[in-house]
Design an enzyme around this catalytic site. Structure first.
Site, PDB file in Angstrom:
ATOM      1  N   ASP A   1     -14.260  13.429 -40.760  1.00  0.00           N
ATOM      2  CA  ASP A   1     -13.533  12.949 -41.491  1.00  0.00           C
ATOM      3  C   ASP A   1     -12.620  11.791 -40.423  1.00  0.00           C
ATOM      4  OD1 ASP A   1     -12.075  14.840 -40.397  1.00  0.00           O
ATOM      5  OD2 ASP A   1     -10.335  15.273 -42.543  1.00  0.00           O
TER       6      ASP A   1
ATOM      7  N   ASP B   1      -9.295  11.937 -33.935  1.00  0.00           N
ATOM      8  CA  ASP B   1      -7.312  11.420 -33.386  1.00  0.00           C
ATOM      9  C   ASP B   1      -8.354  11.934 -31.691  1.00  0.00           C
ATOM     10  OD1 ASP B   1      -5.132  11.971 -32.781  1.00  0.00           O
ATOM     11  OD2 ASP B   1      -4.158  12.892 -34.128  1.00  0.00           O
ATOM     12  N   SER B   2      -7.645  13.071 -31.526  1.00  0.00           N
ATOM     13  CA  SER B   2      -8.161  13.214 -30.213  1.00  0.00           C
ATOM     14  C   SER B   2      -9.539  13.258 -29.579  1.00  0.00           C
ATOM     15  CB  SER B   2      -7.063  14.076 -29.286  1.00  0.00           C
ATOM     16  OG  SER B   2      -7.997  15.245 -30.008  1.00  0.00           O
TER      17      SER B   2
ATOM     18  N   ASP C   1      -5.580  16.448 -44.890  1.00  0.00           N
ATOM     19  CA  ASP C   1      -4.597  16.936 -45.469  1.00  0.00           C
ATOM     20  C   ASP C   1      -3.620  16.681 -44.730  1.00  0.00           C
ATOM     21  OD1 ASP C   1      -5.934  18.217 -43.308  1.00  0.00           O
ATOM     22  OD2 ASP C   1      -4.157  19.786 -44.231  1.00  0.00           O
TER      23      ASP C   1
HETATM   24  P1  IMP Z   1      -8.554  15.202 -32.631  1.00  0.00           P
HETATM   25  O1  IMP Z   1      -9.880  16.793 -32.604  1.00  0.00           O
HETATM   26  O2  IMP Z   1      -7.575  15.439 -32.283  1.00  0.00           O
HETATM   27  O3  IMP Z   1      -9.706  14.361 -32.751  1.00  0.00           O
HETATM   28  O4  IMP Z   1      -8.630  15.988 -34.508  1.00  0.00           O
HETATM   29  C1  IMP Z   1      -8.773  15.389 -35.169  1.00  0.00           C
HETATM   30  C2  IMP Z   1      -9.443  16.388 -37.309  1.00  0.00           C
HETATM   31  O5  IMP Z   1      -7.824  16.895 -36.870  1.00  0.00           O
HETATM   32  C3  IMP Z   1      -9.725  16.119 -37.554  1.00  0.00           C
HETATM   33  O6  IMP Z   1     -10.705  16.653 -38.130  1.00  0.00           O
HETATM   34  C4  IMP Z   1      -8.199  16.088 -38.965  1.00  0.00           C
HETATM   35  O7  IMP Z   1      -8.611  17.398 -39.482  1.00  0.00           O
HETATM   36  C5  IMP Z   1      -7.632  16.159 -38.262  1.00  0.00           C
HETATM   37  N1  IMP Z   1      -7.147  14.865 -37.745  1.00  0.00           N
HETATM   38  C6  IMP Z   1      -6.335  14.334 -36.753  1.00  0.00           C
HETATM   39  N2  IMP Z   1      -5.635  13.174 -37.651  1.00  0.00           N
HETATM   40  C7  IMP Z   1      -5.127  13.046 -38.634  1.00  0.00           C
HETATM   41  C8  IMP Z   1      -4.723  12.685 -39.450  1.00  0.00           C
HETATM   42  O8  IMP Z   1      -4.220  11.204 -39.912  1.00  0.00           O
HETATM   43  N3  IMP Z   1      -4.528  12.973 -41.273  1.00  0.00           N
HETATM   44  C9  IMP Z   1      -5.179  14.700 -41.287  1.00  0.00           C
HETATM   45  N4  IMP Z   1      -5.290  15.020 -40.197  1.00  0.00           N
HETATM   46  C10 IMP Z   1      -6.124  14.849 -38.787  1.00  0.00           C
HETATM   47 MG    MG Z   2      -6.896  19.099 -41.050  1.00  0.00          MG
END
Ligand code: IMP
Ligand code: MG
Length: 177
Positions: free
Chosen positions: A104, A107-108, A162
């Site tokens: 979806d 982010d990081s 969500d």
């Molecule tokens: P990462 O591991 O930091 O890249 O985060 C990715 C996961 O964090 C995604 O699969 C989402 O489930 C959740 N996430 C990150 N940003 C958002 C946001 O703005 N809204 C909702 N979920 C998010």
């Molecule tokens: Mg989530």
């Protein structure tokens, strides 16, 4: 404020249903063109990708298989270990298939980084990522081949995304305040 569900109000629609539909059609065409041959397996990362994946597969015009993957969400303390536990693992073997991981939002990039390490060891013919949204906070991963939108750094909900398990059902993507 257009709607209040739970404690946090939706403050702005960022991608409406029409914009999402248009972009998903384009991604479907890009993916169709990118895989002229071989076995294609789309793996949706649960739960956030469920709506995007459902729309995307209907816009890809070639044979494919669809499966899902669910990773445990570790707290900050455990993330540095680089370990990822798969709570649901695709039943389909990945070996010799073109595997496209459908996410979806990036982010990081930590979630994807850990999952890619696990999936790489299963000898797929190729391993790529299709993310609907990318906040572009992380170093781009070489596997990230398809991106729907360069997203703002706001917290986004709807279309599968969500906040505390609410808002996933919305047909648009919005910023919550
Ligand atoms: P990462 O591991 O930091 O890249 O985060 C990715 C996961 O964090 C995604 O699969 C989402 O489930 C959740 N996430 C990150 N940003 C958002 C946001 O703005 N809204 C909702 N979920 C998010
Ligand atoms: Mg989530």
């Amino acid at each position: 404020m257009i709607r209040r569900v739970g404690a946090r109000p939706i403050v702005r629609v960022v991608y409406d249903a029409e914009a999402l539909d248009l972009r998903v059609r384009e991604l479907g065409a890009e993916i169709t063109a990118a895989y002229p041959s071989g076995d294609l397996l789309l793996v949706g990362l649960l739960k956030g990708s469920f709506m995007f994946l459902a729309d995307l597969v209907r816009r890809i015009e070639r044979p494919m298989q669809v499966d899902f993957l669910r990773a445990s969400s570790y707290g900050a303390g455990k993330e540095s270990s680089g370990e990822v536990e798969l709570l649901y693992d695709p039943e389909t073997p990945l070996q010799n298939k073109h595997v496209l991981l459908v996410e979806d939002i990036i982010d990081s990039g930590r979630t994807l980084n850990r999952l890619l390490t696990v999936l790489r060891s299963r000898a797929p013919a190729s391993l790529s990522v299709c993310a609907l949204l990318d906040k572009q906070l992380a170093e781009p991963l070489p596997e990230t081949r398809f991106v729907g939108f360069k997203a703002p750094t706001a917290f986004l909900v709807g279309y599968g995304l969500d906040h505390a398990e609410d808002f996933r059902h919305l047909p648009f993507i919005a910023e919550v305040g």
